[in-house]
Design an enzyme around this catalytic site. Structure first.
Site, short mmCIF file in Angstrom:
data_model
loop_
_atom_site.label_atom_id
_atom_site.label_comp_id
_atom_site.label_asym_id
_atom_site.label_seq_id
_atom_site.Cartn_x
_atom_site.Cartn_y
_atom_site.Cartn_z
N ASP A 1 32.17 10.64 40.78
CA ASP A 1 31.14 9.63 40.30
C ASP A 1 30.36 8.93 41.60
O ASP A 1 31.15 8.62 42.67
CB ASP A 1 31.66 8.43 39.50
CG ASP A 1 30.59 7.65 38.96
OD1 ASP A 1 29.90 8.25 38.08
OD2 ASP A 1 30.95 6.39 38.94
N GLU B 1 28.47 13.61 42.15
CA GLU B 1 27.11 13.02 41.47
C GLU B 1 26.26 12.00 42.40
O GLU B 1 26.69 11.10 42.89
CB GLU B 1 27.43 12.19 40.44
CG GLU B 1 26.19 11.73 39.71
CD GLU B 1 26.12 10.08 39.30
OE1 GLU B 1 25.54 9.62 38.53
OE2 GLU B 1 27.14 9.52 39.74
C1 ABC Z 1 25.75 -0.11 31.22
C2 ABC Z 1 25.10 -0.13 29.85
C3 ABC Z 1 23.66 0.20 29.94
C4 ABC Z 1 22.85 -0.74 30.89
C5 ABC Z 1 23.63 -0.77 31.97
C6 ABC Z 1 23.10 -2.01 33.03
O1 ABC Z 1 25.04 -1.18 32.09
O2 ABC Z 1 25.75 1.10 29.29
O3 ABC Z 1 22.86 0.47 28.93
O4 ABC Z 1 21.55 -0.30 31.17
C7 ABC Z 1 28.75 3.46 33.58
C8 ABC Z 1 28.50 3.60 32.19
C9 ABC Z 1 27.15 3.06 31.86
C10 ABC Z 1 27.13 1.48 32.21
C11 ABC Z 1 27.12 1.66 33.65
C12 ABC Z 1 27.23 0.15 34.25
O5 ABC Z 1 28.65 2.12 33.95
O6 ABC Z 1 28.72 5.00 31.89
O7 ABC Z 1 27.20 3.14 30.46
O8 ABC Z 1 25.87 1.06 31.81
O9 ABC Z 1 28.21 -0.65 33.71
C13 ABC Z 1 27.33 6.98 37.37
C14 ABC Z 1 27.78 7.48 35.97
C15 ABC Z 1 27.61 6.37 34.99
C16 ABC Z 1 28.18 5.28 35.20
C17 ABC Z 1 28.31 5.06 36.64
C18 ABC Z 1 29.16 3.50 36.94
C19 ABC Z 1 28.01 5.67 37.53
O10 ABC Z 1 27.27 8.79 35.81
O11 ABC Z 1 27.75 6.91 33.51
O12 ABC Z 1 27.77 4.22 34.39
O13 ABC Z 1 30.56 4.07 37.06
C20 ABC Z 1 22.98 4.71 39.81
C21 ABC Z 1 24.22 5.40 40.52
C22 ABC Z 1 24.66 6.52 39.62
C23 ABC Z 1 25.33 5.93 38.33
C24 ABC Z 1 23.99 5.36 37.56
C25 ABC Z 1 24.43 4.90 36.15
O14 ABC Z 1 23.56 4.49 38.44
O15 ABC Z 1 23.50 6.00 41.67
O16 ABC Z 1 25.95 7.20 40.31
N1 ABC Z 1 26.05 6.88 37.68
C26 ABC Z 1 17.67 5.39 40.54
C27 ABC Z 1 18.91 5.15 41.82
C28 ABC Z 1 20.13 5.88 40.98
C29 ABC Z 1 20.75 4.89 40.00
C30 ABC Z 1 19.60 4.62 38.91
C31 ABC Z 1 20.15 4.18 38.01
O17 ABC Z 1 18.40 4.64 39.48
O18 ABC Z 1 18.35 6.04 42.86
O19 ABC Z 1 21.05 5.77 42.30
O20 ABC Z 1 21.89 5.53 39.60
O21 ABC Z 1 19.32 4.34 36.77
C32 ABC Z 1 14.04 8.30 39.37
C33 ABC Z 1 14.61 7.91 40.87
C34 ABC Z 1 15.78 7.73 41.11
C35 ABC Z 1 16.06 6.86 40.06
C36 ABC Z 1 15.92 7.00 38.61
C37 ABC Z 1 16.20 6.01 37.57
O22 ABC Z 1 14.46 7.57 38.57
O23 ABC Z 1 14.09 8.95 41.72
O24 ABC Z 1 16.23 7.60 42.31
O25 ABC Z 1 17.46 6.35 40.13
O26 ABC Z 1 12.55 8.65 39.23
#
Ligand code: ABC
Ligand code: CA
Length: 472
Positions: free
Chosen positions: A203, A227
């Protein structure tokens, strides 16, 4: 298992809490509540036939360690990413013996187990968090100082500030500290050996300094797939130097864009693949190719056009990377963004007589047939051949030729592929419709489809040699 041993695999990704209950019961599960719904490791063992019958030979399960207990502003830790104690298991999912039983049940079937692991953070439930609730890093100095990531263009901030927010801060582990590094490396090595894990999905890889990863991967001693959630191959490419592989996010963005509407941009998709083929350490071969996962809206929540869905679902199986399919795609689940995309699979009744399930089964079989027919299949990069039409695409990985289109359900696609490379008049079969196609005198292919559906051609001889059948 090593990266090489994973290369011919096909992975079924599931959310442990949402895949299967231990007693086969079907409790209600309202995704919007974000509560534990009752899926366990024992439940998975009981449903391995379902997964294996579709042709998958590996599963990726949710993180297994103990998480925050009780409710937060974002519900419970049913997804497993809110670590509290890396040295205990999440008891909602079962016992140590249950996890061992899952791994041995998989191995008896020749299948692999991939476990999701989180190094970057532990989860707090208040701001400031209660550091003493974490194990084994229980003092404030084990973590980076509080600041939330806001500027994703600042790599130091991405690595050392915190994800999450003040409600559920993802307290950022000080992965610059030598003792912490040592503890993490020992932890992963023990986890892998205790439970006979075959591979790890890591992750939040871009949130930890790159030079942390090689020793961690070495300590794991098995295949690692990271990831790195970013849309640029240039950014992601650096991580292919420090881990065996990465999830193919850079291709995922144009993949969704290409098929979510008719007339989406297919050449941008092909261009991204070509960039990755030339810039990643092992080309696209060691990427995980996917259409959906637990963080993104399910594809059918973006378009209702069945033909577009069929085309997009075909993509991961006809590429260079290891195909990964998110549970529920086979049942046409259509949940939107997290948390709606984490539906309970038991509510589907695990019915196998479903169009997309049959499609996936045929695709897995075709890929396996292509792998056994061509000993170079896994090292031959996909080529995009001209088709004579802008709304269609031909992906060639001999002896497989995938004919895709984003014309939509009401279109009658056609593909004119003079360079298909088959033998003169070779007999081919579209594994999705079971229709025969004969190559022309120059080994080219000239096909008319229907209803905007894709076609995946392989020589009839290759399919029958592997004992496989087509979809219907
Ligand atoms: C919880 C709720 C959500 C709520 C959120 C605030 O809190 O469930 O409804 O919106 C875990 C849980 C989630 C939880 C989170 C936070 O923890 O599964 O349900 O959300 O408490 C990994 C996993 C993911 C996990 C975590 C945390 C990490 O796969 O399931 O979440 O252990 C970042 C990280 C990425 C991470 C992701 C969730 O967040 O880098 O590793 N996933 C941009 C950034 C990304 C970023 C993303 C977030 O926003 O560059 O780094 O990801 O949405 C494109 C751009 C991208 C852009 C996207 C959105 O758009 O090119 O760069 O990404 O156009
Ligand atoms: Ca970090």
């Amino acid at each position: 298992a090593s990266a090489d041993q994973w290369q011919n695999r096909s992975i079924y990704q599931l959310v442990t809490d949402r895949f299967a209950t231990p007693d086969g019961s079907s409790p209600s599960c309202d995704t919007s509540q974000r509560q534990y719904c009752g899926g366990t490791w024992k439940g998975i063992v009981n449903k391995l036939d379902y997964i294996q019958n579709m042709g998958f030979d590996a599963i990726w399960i949710s993180p297994v360690v103990a998480n925050v207990e009780g409710n937060t502003s974002y519900g419970e830790a049913f997804h497993g990413y809110w670590t509290q104690d890396i040295n205990s298991l999440n008891s909602h999912f079962g016992s140590a013996d249950d996890l061992k039983a899952l791994s041995s049940a998989l191995h008896k079937r020749g299948m692999y187990l991939m476990v999701d692991v989180v190094v970057n953070h532990m989860a707090g439930t208040s701001d400031p968090p209660n550091f003493s609730s974490f194990q084994p890093f229980s003092s404030q100095s084990d973590f980076h100082a509080e600041c939330f990531v806001s500027n994703y263009d600042n790599q130091t901030e991405v690595e050392q500030c915190w994800l999450g927010d003040k409600n559920v801060p993802l307290v950022d582990v000080n992965t610059e500290d030598a003792d912490i590094v040592k503890t993490m490396n020992t932890w992963i090595s023990t986890l892998v050996s205790n439970y006979n894990v075959d591979g790890v999905r890591i992750d939040t890889v871009k949130h930890v300094r790159k030079d942390f990863w090689p020793d961690f991967a070495k300590s794991a001693g098995v295949f690692t797939i990271g990831e790195v959630l970013h849309n640029e191959t240039d950014y992601v490419s650096a991580y292919t130097q420090v881990l065996d592989s990465v999830l193919d996010y850079p291709t995922w963005f144009p993949l969704v864009a290409a098929f979510q509407t008719t007339g989406g941009n297919l050449s941008a998709l092909a261009a991204t693949v070509q960039q990755a083929q030339s810039s990643y350490k092992k080309g696209e071969f060691m990427t995980g190719s996917f259409l959906e996962n637990h963080d993104q809206p399910r594809f059918p929540s973006l378009t209702q056009d069945q033909a577009l869905i069929e085309n997009a679902m075909t993509w991961p199986f006809v590429q260079d990377g290891v195909p990964i399919m998110y549970y529920g795609q086979e049942q046409s689940y259509a949940g939107g963004p997290d948390p709606a995309n984490r539906e309970a699979l038991w509510l589907s009744g695990y019915v196998e007589d479903k169009p997309l399930l049959k499609q996936v089964k045929a695709l897995n079989a075709a890929r396996k047939a292509a792998i056994s027919a061509n000993s170079n299949f896994l090292n031959t990069g996909a080529k995009f051949l001209s088709t004579g039409s802008e709304s269609s695409m031909a992906v060639s990985k001999p002896p497989m030729l995938a004919l895709l289109t984003n014309g939509g359900s009401s279109s009658t696609p056609s593909w004119t592929v003079p360079d298909a490379g088959y033998q003169a008049n070779e007999e081919l079969i579209d594994v999705l419709s079971c229709k025969m196609v004969t190559a022309d005198a120059n080994g080219g292919v000239n096909v008319q489809g229907s209803g905007g559906s894709p076609q995946v051609l392989v020589p009839t001889s290759a399919l029958s040699k592997s004992g496989s059948t087509c979809a219907e």
